[in-house]
Design a protein around this motif. Structure first.
Motif, PDB file in Angstrom:
ATOM      1  N   ASN A  75       1.179  -1.222  -0.012  1.00  0.00           N
ATOM      2  CA  ASN A  75      -0.040   0.034   0.114  1.00  0.00           C
ATOM      3  C   ASN A  75       0.614   0.831   0.005  1.00  0.00           C
ATOM      4  O   ASN A  75       0.683   2.493  -0.996  1.00  0.00           O
ATOM      5  CB  ASN A  75      -0.957   0.457   1.513  1.00  0.00           C
ATOM      6  CG  ASN A  75      -1.904  -1.575   1.110  1.00  0.00           C
ATOM      7  OD1 ASN A  75      -2.711  -1.665  -0.021  1.00  0.00           O
ATOM      8  ND2 ASN A  75      -2.163  -1.525   2.321  1.00  0.00           N
ATOM      9  N   ALA A  76       2.135   1.007   0.918  1.00  0.00           N
ATOM     10  CA  ALA A  76       3.306   2.188   0.701  1.00  0.00           C
ATOM     11  C   ALA A  76       3.298   2.467  -0.707  1.00  0.00           C
ATOM     12  O   ALA A  76       3.871   3.664  -0.839  1.00  0.00           O
ATOM     13  CB  ALA A  76       4.234   1.828   2.160  1.00  0.00           C
ATOM     14  N   LEU A 118       0.808   9.984  -5.198  1.00  0.00           N
ATOM     15  CA  LEU A 118       0.532  10.713  -4.209  1.00  0.00           C
ATOM     16  C   LEU A 118       1.839  11.826  -5.625  1.00  0.00           C
ATOM     17  O   LEU A 118       1.185  13.118  -5.721  1.00  0.00           O
ATOM     18  CB  LEU A 118       1.527  10.677  -2.900  1.00  0.00           C
ATOM     19  CG  LEU A 118       1.580  12.906  -2.156  1.00  0.00           C
ATOM     20  CD1 LEU A 118       0.045  13.400  -2.598  1.00  0.00           C
ATOM     21  CD2 LEU A 118       1.870  12.259  -0.767  1.00  0.00           C
ATOM     22  N   LEU A 119       2.295  11.154  -5.688  1.00  0.00           N
ATOM     23  CA  LEU A 119       3.530  11.743  -6.664  1.00  0.00           C
ATOM     24  C   LEU A 119       2.823  12.272  -8.165  1.00  0.00           C
ATOM     25  O   LEU A 119       2.946  13.295  -8.618  1.00  0.00           O
ATOM     26  CB  LEU A 119       4.812  11.210  -6.862  1.00  0.00           C
ATOM     27  CG  LEU A 119       5.785  11.600  -7.898  1.00  0.00           C
ATOM     28  CD1 LEU A 119       6.275  12.477  -6.969  1.00  0.00           C
ATOM     29  CD2 LEU A 119       6.955  10.439  -7.985  1.00  0.00           C
ATOM     30  N   LEU A 162      -3.184   9.978   1.586  1.00  0.00           N
ATOM     31  CA  LEU A 162      -2.647  10.445   2.709  1.00  0.00           C
ATOM     32  C   LEU A 162      -3.344   8.869   3.929  1.00  0.00           C
ATOM     33  O   LEU A 162      -2.668   8.912   4.774  1.00  0.00           O
ATOM     34  CB  LEU A 162      -3.551  11.176   3.287  1.00  0.00           C
ATOM     35  CG  LEU A 162      -3.869  11.695   4.847  1.00  0.00           C
ATOM     36  CD1 LEU A 162      -2.102  12.456   4.999  1.00  0.00           C
ATOM     37  CD2 LEU A 162      -4.640  13.010   5.035  1.00  0.00           C
ATOM     38  N   GLY A 163      -4.078   8.361   3.632  1.00  0.00           N
ATOM     39  CA  GLY A 163      -4.009   6.935   3.902  1.00  0.00           C
ATOM     40  C   GLY A 163      -3.952   5.413   3.858  1.00  0.00           C
ATOM     41  O   GLY A 163      -3.898   4.456   4.458  1.00  0.00           O
ATOM     42  N   MET A 164      -2.423   5.722   2.613  1.00  0.00           N
ATOM     43  CA  MET A 164      -2.001   4.733   2.378  1.00  0.00           C
ATOM     44  C   MET A 164      -0.553   4.820   2.941  1.00  0.00           C
ATOM     45  O   MET A 164       0.202   3.683   3.229  1.00  0.00           O
ATOM     46  CB  MET A 164      -1.993   4.910   0.758  1.00  0.00           C
ATOM     47  CG  MET A 164      -3.679   4.389   0.346  1.00  0.00           C
ATOM     48  SD  MET A 164      -3.489   4.177  -1.210  1.00  0.00           S
ATOM     49  CE  MET A 164      -3.008   2.102  -2.017  1.00  0.00           C
ATOM     50  N   PRO A 178       2.811  12.696   5.736  1.00  0.00           N
ATOM     51  CA  PRO A 178       2.814  14.718   6.020  1.00  0.00           C
ATOM     52  C   PRO A 178       2.922  15.839   4.880  1.00  0.00           C
ATOM     53  O   PRO A 178       2.051  16.507   5.001  1.00  0.00           O
ATOM     54  CB  PRO A 178       4.647  14.942   6.927  1.00  0.00           C
ATOM     55  CG  PRO A 178       4.561  14.228   7.415  1.00  0.00           C
ATOM     56  CD  PRO A 178       4.283  12.721   7.004  1.00  0.00           C
ATOM     57  N   LEU A 179       3.375  15.029   4.275  1.00  0.00           N
ATOM     58  CA  LEU A 179       3.147  15.418   2.489  1.00  0.00           C
ATOM     59  C   LEU A 179       2.303  15.671   1.310  1.00  0.00           C
ATOM     60  O   LEU A 179       1.187  16.718   1.519  1.00  0.00           O
ATOM     61  CB  LEU A 179       4.459  15.364   1.899  1.00  0.00           C
ATOM     62  CG  LEU A 179       4.569  15.839   0.665  1.00  0.00           C
ATOM     63  CD1 LEU A 179       4.992  17.536  -0.122  1.00  0.00           C
ATOM     64  CD2 LEU A 179       4.965  15.492  -0.555  1.00  0.00           C
ATOM     65  N   ALA A 180       1.345  14.380   2.132  1.00  0.00           N
ATOM     66  CA  ALA A 180       0.168  14.435   1.321  1.00  0.00           C
ATOM     67  C   ALA A 180      -0.527  15.316   2.894  1.00  0.00           C
ATOM     68  O   ALA A 180      -2.088  15.943   1.815  1.00  0.00           O
ATOM     69  CB  ALA A 180      -0.085  12.470   1.620  1.00  0.00           C
ATOM     70  N   ALA A 181      -0.485  15.760   3.342  1.00  0.00           N
ATOM     71  CA  ALA A 181      -1.871  16.634   4.428  1.00  0.00           C
ATOM     72  C   ALA A 181      -1.424  17.577   4.239  1.00  0.00           C
ATOM     73  O   ALA A 181      -2.011  18.147   4.120  1.00  0.00           O
ATOM     74  CB  ALA A 181      -0.993  16.244   5.633  1.00  0.00           C
TER      75      ALA A 181
END
Length: 514
Positions: free
Chosen positions: A137-138, A145-146, A219-221, A245-248
């Motif tokens: 998942n990560a 995200l990227l 953010l959840g992964m 934190p970047l996603a947030a």
């Protein structure tokens, strides 16, 4: 979202004239030219190598981000007396479709690599028993995200661009006129058939929705505290890869653009309360540009590693005035705009570390210092040896997004508090509530965007900040701000051009840059 998930698209224009062979260069996703994909994507080491490749292609675009986000705005102009014509098109806000710096192929290479990673992650998990569900998942969330970051950059830069949410190196998925989902091998289709299949997104809102939802999903992964495969990343990897934190922070900024001010404010709290991220101190601020990493300050940076040959970091090339050191001095600060900005009426004029480290006068030339300086005094980097990172997002972003969101919620005290946090961390004195009119929304709006201009000077954000400020205030504030950097005789023509918001976006000939 079902409709968006079906939009696995390339625009008809970008695919015009594209033959199958050209796809391999535009959307080349193989981690190494020496690797045969059949021998790759077998274990977590392969996934990690592929992940690194996603960032590599994006790092090569940093000099374009400087052009897109700063050269067009109010704080940067051409450095050369006889400017490079393509660079100057950005400076005078009259970019043509022939301009090579409008080429977004590098971003799409990153997008393609992200798509390939997402489509391979769970297949690799089946082959490698050491990959836990959370680790798979990560890797998926990292690529998601990227990719969202890439589209966010495109969304604010180009009025129209293709959205590609699948890897079509092997096959293309599309919905036919009967509403059926069809999968076809890429090699079986002609370029005409490809053009007939794909279409552009219906509007910008569709892309905003896609980007925002992808950021929230990521953010959840993505793991907390940089734990990947049970191991903590090194400092270089930690700030050179996306994170929770970047996603947030991205979720907060996008929510601000979408008018979701309470959501934006709440997301910022996740970073502000995270002990791994802080504003740092005045004495450490320049480290994020002069050191190999920037603990506390940096959230995500595109790093640069040079060889011993005559190769130069293009940020050094664009900003240095020392020709024998590889500098071309394409861009420089507009002195009459930045000097008043960095002069604080409350603190000492030389108190702000950012004034000492953002720009300087070198042998009579005013230069952007962040990418050519070794310290905030006078030491320059060696010729062809700048390893200065391009900062995508920093801890200060969260504090200043929080200030903007709270201002929109009429929470003046909170907005004022976060501005003071940033000021004191940069060497300035605190503003006093008893004497400063912090409940005046217009004055506070100016204060926050001025603070953002100082904090992120020459980091590719200014143009987009002027766009955001215009949106938050419900009027075109970009045109007046940008026009002010030009000689008086030119201002009205520039202002008139930028009153039309379509001219905020860079024109592009997608066929030329396929």
């Amino acid at each position: 979202m079902k409709t968006i998930q079906k939009i696995i698209l390339v625009s008809a224009t970008i695919m015009s004239g594209v033959c199958v062979s050209s796809c391999s260069s535009f959307f080349e996703v193989t981690p190494s030219d020496n690797i045969v994909e059949g021998d790759f994507y077998k274990n977590r080491e392969d996934l990690n190598a592929s992940a690194v490749g996603m960032y590599e292609s994006l790092a090569q675009e940093a000099h374009k981000f400087l052009l897109w986000g700063d050269a067009r705005a109010d704080m940067v102009t051409a450095g050369q007396a006889d400017p490079d014509p393509y660079i100057n098109e950005f400076v005078v806000n009259n970019v043509t479709t022939d301009n090579p710096y409008t080429n977004y192929a590098g971003i799409y290479r990153t997008i393609a690599r992200c798509n390939r990673q997402m489509e391979k992650v769970y297949k690799v998990k089946q082959l490698d028993s050491k990959i836990a569900d959370r680790d798979a998942n990560a890797y998926y969330g990292e690529a998601l995200l990227l990719r969202a970051i890439c589209y966010y950059q495109l969304l604010r830069t180009y009025a129209k661009f293709p959205i590609i949410t699948t890897d079509f190196a092997e096959q293309i998925t599309y919905v036919n006129s009967a509403g059926e989902t069809i999968k076809e091998p890429t090699l079986s289709l002609s370029s005409e058939e490809i053009r007939s299949i794909y279409r552009m997104p219906a509007n910008q809102q569709e892309v905003w929705t896609l980007v925002y939802n992808d950021v929230l999903t990521a953010l959840g992964m993505i793991p907390v505290n940089y734990q990947w495969n049970g191991e903590t990343l090194s400092a270089n990897e930690r700030y050179g890869r996306v994170s929770q934190p970047l996603a947030a922070t991205y979720a907060a900024e996008i929510a601000l653009w979408l008018g979701q001010y309470q959501v934006a404010s709440s997301f910022c709290d996740l970073i502000i309360q995270n002990v791994s991220h802080n504003l740092g101190t005045s004495g450490t601020w320049f480290n994020q540009f002069s050191a190999s990493n920037a603990a506390g300050h940096s959230m995500f940076a595109l790093g640069y590693q040079y060889t011993k040959s005559f190769e130069t970091n293009r940020l050094q090339e664009f900003t240095s005035s020392v020709r024998e050191d590889g500098g071309r001095y394409y861009l420089k600060p507009v002195a009459r705009m930045v000097e008043p900005l960095f002069k604080d009426d409350v603190s000492l004029t030389d108190a702000d570390i950012r004034a000492q480290a953002s720009y300087k006068v070198v042998d009579g030339d005013t230069v952007i210092w962040k990418y050519i300086g070794l310290d905030n005094v006078s030491s320059m980097r060696a010729p062809y040896a700048s390893s200065a990172s391009w900062q995508i997002m920093r801890s200060a972003d969260a504090y200043l997004i929080k200030a903007l969101a709270d201002l929109q919620l009429n929470n003046y005290a909170s907005a004022f508090n976060f501005i003071n946090m940033v000021r004191t961390a940069r060497g300035l004195v605190i503003l006093d509530k008893l004497t400063f009119p912090y409940t005046n929304k217009a004055i506070m709006d100016q204060l926050i965007f001025d603070e953002r201009a100082r904090e992120f000077a020459f980091e590719g954000k200014r143009w987009y900040d002027l766009m955001l400020r215009s949106k938050l205030n419900g009027k075109n504030m970009l045109a007046d701000a940008v026009a002010n950097k030009y000689p008086a005789a030119q201002r009205e023509a520039i202002r008139a051009r930028l009153q039309n918001e379509i001219n905020w976006y860079i024109p592009i000939d997608p066929v030329k840059w396929q």
